[in-house]
Design a protein around this motif. Structure first.
Motif, PDB file in Angstrom:
ATOM      1  N   GLU A 198      22.178  90.267 107.100  1.00 32.81           N
ATOM      2  CA  GLU A 198      22.921  91.334 107.767  1.00 32.81           C
ATOM      3  C   GLU A 198      22.709  91.293 109.275  1.00 32.81           C
ATOM      4  O   GLU A 198      23.644  91.515 110.046  1.00 32.81           O
ATOM      5  CB  GLU A 198      22.501  92.690 107.205  1.00 32.81           C
ATOM      6  CG  GLU A 198      22.971  92.906 105.782  1.00 32.81           C
ATOM      7  CD  GLU A 198      22.351  94.118 105.118  1.00 32.81           C
ATOM      8  OE1 GLU A 198      21.463  94.757 105.724  1.00 32.81           O
ATOM      9  OE2 GLU A 198      22.748  94.417 103.976  1.00 32.81           O
TER      10      GLU A 198
ATOM     11  N   GLU B 146      24.817  88.540 110.705  1.00 30.40           N
ATOM     12  CA  GLU B 146      26.224  88.930 110.714  1.00 30.40           C
ATOM     13  C   GLU B 146      26.512  89.886 111.871  1.00 30.40           C
ATOM     14  O   GLU B 146      27.521  89.736 112.572  1.00 30.40           O
ATOM     15  CB  GLU B 146      26.604  89.579 109.384  1.00 30.40           C
ATOM     16  CG  GLU B 146      28.079  89.890 109.281  1.00 30.40           C
ATOM     17  CD  GLU B 146      28.464  90.455 107.928  1.00 30.40           C
ATOM     18  OE1 GLU B 146      29.655  90.741 107.740  1.00 30.40           O
ATOM     19  OE2 GLU B 146      27.575  90.612 107.070  1.00 30.40           O
ATOM     20  N   ASN B 147      25.621  90.836 112.100  1.00 32.50           N
ATOM     21  CA  ASN B 147      25.792  91.764 113.215  1.00 32.50           C
ATOM     22  C   ASN B 147      25.761  91.024 114.548  1.00 32.50           C
ATOM     23  O   ASN B 147      26.531  91.343 115.461  1.00 32.50           O
ATOM     24  CB  ASN B 147      24.719  92.851 113.187  1.00 32.50           C
ATOM     25  CG  ASN B 147      24.943  93.846 112.079  1.00 32.50           C
ATOM     26  OD1 ASN B 147      26.035  93.956 111.540  1.00 32.50           O
ATOM     27  ND2 ASN B 147      23.903  94.566 111.725  1.00 32.50           N
TER      28      ASN B 147
ATOM     29  N   PHE C  45      29.131  89.379 115.149  1.00 30.85           N
ATOM     30  CA  PHE C  45      30.141  90.339 115.614  1.00 30.85           C
ATOM     31  C   PHE C  45      29.936  90.667 117.086  1.00 30.85           C
ATOM     32  O   PHE C  45      30.891  90.665 117.873  1.00 30.85           O
ATOM     33  CB  PHE C  45      30.092  91.630 114.787  1.00 30.85           C
ATOM     34  CG  PHE C  45      30.824  91.539 113.482  1.00 30.85           C
ATOM     35  CD1 PHE C  45      32.199  91.395 113.445  1.00 30.85           C
ATOM     36  CD2 PHE C  45      30.148  91.611 112.287  1.00 30.85           C
ATOM     37  CE1 PHE C  45      32.889  91.321 112.252  1.00 30.85           C
ATOM     38  CE2 PHE C  45      30.814  91.538 111.082  1.00 30.85           C
ATOM     39  CZ  PHE C  45      32.194  91.390 111.068  1.00 30.85           C
TER      40      PHE C  45
ATOM     41  N   ARG D  20      38.632  92.891 117.801  1.00 29.91           N
ATOM     42  CA  ARG D  20      37.251  92.489 117.506  1.00 29.91           C
ATOM     43  C   ARG D  20      36.293  93.668 117.635  1.00 29.91           C
ATOM     44  O   ARG D  20      35.372  93.813 116.833  1.00 29.91           O
ATOM     45  CB  ARG D  20      36.805  91.376 118.457  1.00 29.91           C
ATOM     46  CG  ARG D  20      37.495  90.080 118.263  1.00 29.91           C
ATOM     47  CD  ARG D  20      36.983  89.409 117.010  1.00 29.91           C
ATOM     48  NE  ARG D  20      37.731  88.172 116.809  1.00 29.91           N
ATOM     49  CZ  ARG D  20      37.300  87.183 116.087  1.00 29.91           C
ATOM     50  NH1 ARG D  20      36.160  87.251 115.457  1.00 29.91           N
ATOM     51  NH2 ARG D  20      38.037  86.098 115.941  1.00 29.91           N
TER      52      ARG D  20
ATOM     53  N   LYS E  96      36.715  95.940 114.657  1.00 32.92           N
ATOM     54  CA  LYS E  96      36.129  95.337 113.455  1.00 32.92           C
ATOM     55  C   LYS E  96      34.600  95.457 113.482  1.00 32.92           C
ATOM     56  O   LYS E  96      33.975  95.760 112.466  1.00 32.92           O
ATOM     57  CB  LYS E  96      36.540  93.862 113.357  1.00 32.92           C
ATOM     58  CG  LYS E  96      36.036  93.161 112.132  1.00 32.92           C
ATOM     59  CD  LYS E  96      36.641  93.692 110.860  1.00 32.92           C
ATOM     60  CE  LYS E  96      38.017  93.101 110.651  1.00 32.92           C
ATOM     61  NZ  LYS E  96      38.551  93.409 109.314  1.00 32.92           N
ATOM     62  N   ALA E  97      34.009  95.238 114.667  1.00 37.82           N
ATOM     63  CA  ALA E  97      32.550  95.343 114.782  1.00 37.82           C
ATOM     64  C   ALA E  97      32.080  96.772 114.532  1.00 37.82           C
ATOM     65  O   ALA E  97      31.048  96.992 113.892  1.00 37.82           O
ATOM     66  CB  ALA E  97      32.105  94.865 116.159  1.00 37.82           C
TER      67      ALA E  97
ATOM     68  N   GLN F 250      33.721  98.999 112.704  1.00 39.58           N
ATOM     69  CA  GLN F 250      33.970  99.257 111.287  1.00 39.58           C
ATOM     70  C   GLN F 250      32.852  98.693 110.408  1.00 39.58           C
ATOM     71  O   GLN F 250      32.431  99.320 109.433  1.00 39.58           O
ATOM     72  CB  GLN F 250      35.314  98.643 110.893  1.00 39.58           C
ATOM     73  CG  GLN F 250      35.685  98.833 109.448  1.00 39.58           C
ATOM     74  CD  GLN F 250      36.954  98.075 109.079  1.00 39.58           C
ATOM     75  OE1 GLN F 250      37.367  97.165 109.788  1.00 39.58           O
ATOM     76  NE2 GLN F 250      37.548  98.451 107.978  1.00 39.58           N
ATOM     77  N   LYS F 251      32.358  97.519 110.757  1.00 40.17           N
ATOM     78  CA  LYS F 251      31.305  96.879 109.971  1.00 40.17           C
ATOM     79  C   LYS F 251      29.915  97.421 110.295  1.00 40.17           C
ATOM     80  O   LYS F 251      28.950  97.084 109.626  1.00 40.17           O
ATOM     81  CB  LYS F 251      31.303  95.365 110.221  1.00 40.17           C
ATOM     82  CG  LYS F 251      32.561  94.676 109.772  1.00 40.17           C
ATOM     83  CD  LYS F 251      32.679  94.672 108.272  1.00 40.17           C
ATOM     84  CE  LYS F 251      33.885  93.866 107.831  1.00 40.17           C
ATOM     85  NZ  LYS F 251      34.032  93.828 106.393  1.00 40.17           N
ATOM     86  N   GLY F 252      29.803  98.222 111.359  1.00 38.22           N
ATOM     87  CA  GLY F 252      28.512  98.806 111.702  1.00 38.22           C
ATOM     88  C   GLY F 252      27.682  97.959 112.648  1.00 38.22           C
ATOM     89  O   GLY F 252      26.523  98.269 112.903  1.00 38.22           O
ATOM     90  N   ALA F 253      28.275  96.892 113.187  1.00 42.58           N
ATOM     91  CA  ALA F 253      27.536  96.046 114.126  1.00 42.58           C
ATOM     92  C   ALA F 253      27.414  96.722 115.488  1.00 42.58           C
ATOM     93  O   ALA F 253      26.451  96.482 116.212  1.00 42.58           O
ATOM     94  CB  ALA F 253      28.220  94.699 114.269  1.00 42.58           C
TER      95      ALA F 253
END
Length: 88
Positions: free
Chosen positions: A17, A20-21, A24, A57, A60-61, A63-66
């Motif tokens: 995780e 992934e962050n 982003f 971008r 999206k970042a 939204q994903k919590g990054a």
């Protein structure tokens, strides 16, 4: 080092995780550089395209919590200021 199986799994998941962050956040930085390059070139269509991609971008970042939502809003406002400065 963890001895418990579930904790080993949790450590591995946290690492995935985290990476992934980082991806982003890094892509947001890369698209900011591309926006600056488009502004330097002076091509209006490239500026518009890069701005649209950057905002996507950032969303999206967030939204994903990054990125935190306030950080995303700040970055989008900064991108809009860069775009507006280029058009004037």
């Amino acid at each position: 080092m963890a001895n418990i199986a579930s904790q080993k799994k949790r450590i591995a998941r946290s690492q995935r995780e985290r990476l992934e962050n980082l991806r982003f956040a890094s892509s947001v930085k890369t698209h900011f550089k591309r926006l600056h390059a488009a502004v330097d070139s002076g091509d209006a269509s490239a500026i518009a395209s890069e701005h649209k991609t950057l905002v996507s971008r950032i969303d999206k970042a967030v939204q994903k919590g990054a990125l935190h939502r306030n950080t995303g809003a700040r970055k989008k406002a900064r991108a809009a200021r860069i775009r507006e400065a280029a058009s004037s």
